[in-house]
Design a protein around this motif. Sequence first.
Motif, PDB file in Angstrom:
ATOM      1  N   LYS A 154       0.796  -1.214   0.000  1.00  0.00           N
ATOM      2  CA  LYS A 154       0.000   0.000   0.000  1.00  0.00           C
ATOM      3  C   LYS A 154       0.835   1.274   0.000  1.00  0.00           C
ATOM      4  N   PRO A 210       1.975   5.040   1.265  1.00  0.00           N
ATOM      5  CA  PRO A 210       2.085   5.674   2.584  1.00  0.00           C
ATOM      6  C   PRO A 210       1.004   6.734   2.821  1.00  0.00           C
ATOM      7  N   MET A 242      -1.793   5.044   4.187  1.00  0.00           N
ATOM      8  CA  MET A 242      -1.503   4.667   5.569  1.00  0.00           C
ATOM      9  C   MET A 242      -1.771   5.834   6.508  1.00  0.00           C
ATOM     10  N   GLN A 266       0.789   1.622  18.003  1.00  0.00           N
ATOM     11  CA  GLN A 266       2.066   1.313  17.383  1.00  0.00           C
ATOM     12  C   GLN A 266       3.223   1.605  18.327  1.00  0.00           C
ATOM     13  N   GLU A 319       3.594 -11.508   3.485  1.00  0.00           N
ATOM     14  CA  GLU A 319       4.261 -11.579   4.783  1.00  0.00           C
ATOM     15  C   GLU A 319       4.645 -13.014   5.120  1.00  0.00           C
ATOM     16  N   ASP A 352       4.028  -6.275   7.919  1.00  0.00           N
ATOM     17  CA  ASP A 352       4.374  -5.181   7.006  1.00  0.00           C
ATOM     18  C   ASP A 352       3.768  -3.865   7.471  1.00  0.00           C
ATOM     19  N   ASP A 353       2.563  -3.945   7.948  1.00  0.00           N
ATOM     20  CA  ASP A 353       1.931  -2.746   8.489  1.00  0.00           C
ATOM     21  C   ASP A 353       0.908  -3.150   9.530  1.00  0.00           C
ATOM     22  N   TYR A 354       1.441  -3.331  10.745  1.00  0.00           N
ATOM     23  CA  TYR A 354       0.623  -3.852  11.837  1.00  0.00           C
ATOM     24  C   TYR A 354      -0.610  -2.983  12.076  1.00  0.00           C
ATOM     25  N   TYR A 403      -2.443  -1.686   9.979  1.00  0.00           N
ATOM     26  CA  TYR A 403      -3.405  -1.706   8.888  1.00  0.00           C
ATOM     27  C   TYR A 403      -3.966  -3.114   8.634  1.00  0.00           C
ATOM     28  N   THR A 454      -0.676  -8.112   4.116  1.00  0.00           N
ATOM     29  CA  THR A 454      -0.323  -7.922   2.709  1.00  0.00           C
ATOM     30  C   THR A 454      -1.023  -8.932   1.813  1.00  0.00           C
TER      31      THR A 454
END
Lengths: 446, 446, 446
Positions: free
Chosen positions: B4, B6, B9, B23, B121, B131-133, B135, B138
């Motif tokens: 995704k 940024p 994000m 986070q 992932e 990869d993006d906790y 969100y 992947t």
Amino acid sequence: MKLKNPLLMATIAAAVPGFGFAQEAGVNASTDSVFIFNSLLFLIGGFLVFWMAAGFAMLEGGLVRSKNVTMQMTKNIALFSLAAIFYYLIGYNLMYPLGSWSIGADETGGYLGAFGPAVMEAVGVTSDAADDYGYASTGSDFFFQLMFCAATASIVSGALAERIKLWPFLVFTIILTGIIYPIQASWKWGGGFLDSQWGFLDFAGSTVVHSVGGWAALAGAIILGPRLGKYKDGRVNPMPGSNLQMATLGTFILWLGWFGFNGGSQLAMGTVGDVADISRIFANTNAAAAGGAVAALIMTQIMYKKPDLTMILNGALAGLVSITAEPLTPTLGSATLIGAVGGVIVVFAVPFLDKMKIDDVVGAIPVHLFAGIWGTMAVLLTNSDATFMGQLGPIIIVGVFVFVVSLVVWVVLKGVMGIRVSEEAEINGLDTTELGMEAYPDFSKG
Amino acid sequence: MKLKNPLLMATIAAAVPGFGFAQEAGVNASTDSVFIFNSLLFLIGGFLVFWMAAGFAMLEGGLVRSKNVTMQMTKNIALFSLAAIFYYLIGYNLMYPLGSWSIGADETGGYLGAFGPAVMEAVGVTSDAADDYGYASTGSDFFFQLMFCAATASIVSGALAERIKLWPFLVFTIILTGIIYPIQASWKWGGGFLDSQWGFLDFAGSTVVHSVGGWAALAGAIILGPRLGKYKDGRVNPMPGSNLQMATLGTFILWLGWFGFNGGSQLAMGTVGDVADISRIFANTNAAAAGGAVAALIMTQIMYKKPDLTMILNGALAGLVSITAEPLTPTLGSATLIGAVGGVIVVFAVPFLDKMKIDDVVGAIPVHLFAGIWGTMAVLLTNSDATFMGQLGPIIIVGVFVFVVSLVVWVVLKGVMGIRVSEEAEINGLDTTELGMEAYPDFSKG
Amino acid sequence: MKLKNPLLMATIAAAVPGFGFAQEAGVNASTDSVFIFNSLLFLIGGFLVFWMAAGFAMLEGGLVRSKNVTMQMTKNIALFSLAAIFYYLIGYNLMYPLGSWSIGADETGGYLGAFGPAVMEAVGVTSDAADDYGYASTGSDFFFQLMFCAATASIVSGALAERIKLWPFLVFTIILTGIIYPIQASWKWGGGFLDSQWGFLDFAGSTVVHSVGGWAALAGAIILGPRLGKYKDGRVNPMPGSNLQMATLGTFILWLGWFGFNGGSQLAMGTVGDVADISRIFANTNAAAAGGAVAALIMTQIMYKKPDLTMILNGALAGLVSITAEPLTPTLGSATLIGAVGGVIVVFAVPFLDKMKIDDVVGAIPVHLFAGIWGTMAVLLTNSDATFMGQLGPIIIVGVFVFVVSLVVWVVLKGVMGIRVSEEAEINGLDTTELGMEAYPDFSKG
């Protein structure tokens, strides 16, 4: 802006641990999750019940003759679309007045709901501005409830197939989905008099949905009369469906959609108890369908020496209708048997209707009305909160209301615009005569 | 390992309460739930959009003549499979460069994304290694996005049916799904110049998905030419579809899948606001489809005195395409009307294309391109963030890019391998001549 | 009241952070959510796998000749219904004895599970009364597992189509779903000896489900013999399916259902790792199907100069079966290749079976048995926990058990009631002779 009835809310508040606390304390991760889970249940349940619209179309298209398939498809997609529009414009608030009854009150008994189009929550609504933060989003509820309303009209379209004119059928659909269905649904699910005064129990609508479609179809079938040549010289002339694989597909679609129909009617998924209940409901719904199918398989083998596929399909559907009034409390074994009785009912009811010269093309009246009545009474078998008169009374009240109003509407439509196609159109098929478009133009007709 | 853009994000971080905090603080039950809900949305949305591949196949198979059904099925299953492979190999990172643009930059405008296959992932990934906790997973994002890419190719296959050769069509599919679609999608959804410089709004892809399929189909239809005998002596020769019940099934499947298409494009379900928005989107998507179907029903009744089922089906689909650029901000009434305009467009656009002698077998160009343009401009009606040039500019930019590149590819394919079957094959049907396998071998042809 | 095996529970306890703590501390919002997510996974996965029953019916109905379609529909809806009843009565606890083995023990190796019907949790169960509060609801688990059991029988019905009598087939179905399938499934998924002693890895059942259906079908096909005229004068006489669009629909349905089949087999969705794993599985499952379809497309183009749609459909299905034993650990690229090998296997196995004069009407044995074996061995390629003998041994053990028991059952059925219809019935079609009901009565037969 209106959502759900307050009695229901109170029930949920009691069922959801920390529900009251969370509302007092404001934003709370746990209540957020409950709201999300509940809304998600409505969305998943809703798209599964939407899918039933396709199931009805496939079933009905497979059970009419090939010369009427285009018309049947036209009716089914048009009825769903009109239901969506008129449930939005009139039906939703008529069904869920949230105490703002036009006639009656929650305490003394509500009889006629509120008027006005449905309004959803604001975009990006926050928890403190949500219509009911402790419950679920309004949009998800509307989406879910709409699909039930549309199902009622799909039931009618099958019974009256192969001879009814398109436009009067669609006018009836508008009245059914915008007015008739919502009013009687408000009596139970909107917290009206059947709920508050009669203690009527009908979990996902054996009566409120299925019998309503069945009564409206019965009224229509009587006024419309049977297809030409169906009953001749005292004999019943079979008019076999054009595509039994399509009919089977339709049945599987309906079976799948029913998990959403019954499971979603738990109306909440945010607690251990709710999700375990939904699980019971899924398993029981499946068991009842299986019971209905196997019962019809065995019965037709015994009675006719040959299993009858259309009876088996209708048996499965009757099993599903039978469990719809109470999919939660039965054991798997009870659910199987309740469904099996539904399957047996269908096997006897189809020839019975033919004896009465009521021509129901797809068997919708046996499946949705007769099995719907059975299912509503069967609540007594497994739910001790149900009372005999609390079930039978509302069955009769809803039945009289829907049948009489439908009858009047059909008679008026017959007088005003005529509801039946010409003899020539019926003989040659509605597809070429009424629509000028064949469903299977490439294939020679036998 | 990329996921995704940024900018997206950041938007989500702003929208999810406690997102930043979680986070910082490390593992946190609430953020776990958000991650799970978001990923689940992609999975449910993804399987619903996958189901649209079946919908396109059923619709197109039902609308071609019986002698070309096997070929249409072959094309549809092959195009989906190739899309899956080439979106994995090339498309995904080309579409989502996460700032690593081959040409351009997030700030000045990204034009060409990153090259390399998609990587998911690790198995059993933990929150700190995700990869993006904050969100979603992947794999779920890849799964969801792939289905959109494949839909683009399904649109093309319908328009060019009954005369295009299999292999050149599949080569085009590879280029479309591996390169053309991802590049233009990166301009908006990958955070490229249409997103950062133009402020283009296209929620679920009226332009990014549907018009792209439509432009590619238009280019192909022009180069390929009409079917033999379609336009003869100044008259349009109707070539009716072989199975309208199948076409109706396809439409219902697409309608169902669209709940995932638009609802999943909310891209998040872990907050009260997100799930309420998804609910709005589900209800609006349904309303627009209903509006489109009813509009086409009424229009064809008025114009031709007979409702036209294929127009009604395409009307519903045009309603869906019309609401796709902005399914969130309209009210239910606005959504119904936006969809209705889509339905009206189809009724006029189908004969218009015929007048231009552009032969689009299933009506894909009216539905996906014309209604896609309408839907993209209709964002202006309900979303105050949209600007006229911010919508029109990108429509033109995407249109010129896709149309010109597609045209070049079709011309090259025509020169190199030929794109059209022989006259004899076209007359006898592609199934026997190109594939040696009839779709309906048991039935006499009329 | 029994649920799942304790070994599995221990695995989950290890995988779910805070699982043990939550159980000690009593009610805990986080564990509530895990319970809800896990149950929801089973429900969604379960309805998707239910949908596969429709997929098998559509695939098989499309691949038999039109004179046998009603019978094929009857078999498919009846087998699913009977599977539902007998898995409830016998199968579930036989498969999941929770350590209460009739023969054997968890430690030394379980061989025969427990007897008794399935029992769900109480209505409105609370967390402290739930069968396994740290995991998921029993009803959801039953619902999910039932669908796998039924799939096994659907595989058999395709292979033996067009010549087997209805009732012996249904008796076999009862034995398969009530006894054969659950016993061997208990060896792996019930924590029996293949799990505890052999370290066998079979994520979603390439062996436990698909090869079982394949072995039972193979035994049946041998005892039953080929269709009349299929192998004549040393030549293979093609008997093309009646409706390839239906067969394609069936394949798409199965493909969709497989996301639930493999994704649901993660058995948990309440943690970041679990949902990310499910996402990998969805993406890999799709990749393998695409690989299988494309491989069959290319292989048939090369070998026969014309792509073969039925091979492509079976190639996609073989790709799905191939990835079923390990859909988690492969990368997208590996998954595509594992599926592609499955597609290649089908292209060679179908003529190989014909050479052996084993008549498998729909290609079920190549798809489910051969690709199932391949998929089970392919676990070695991407999962380092797998051992060669730990995979091969169980493949052989399960194969010998299912094949021999099935063979005995078929021989007994043949002796006791006869399993094959009369020559006349076979020639004229089972629909008119056995059921008295045509699937397509309106259409002339070619």
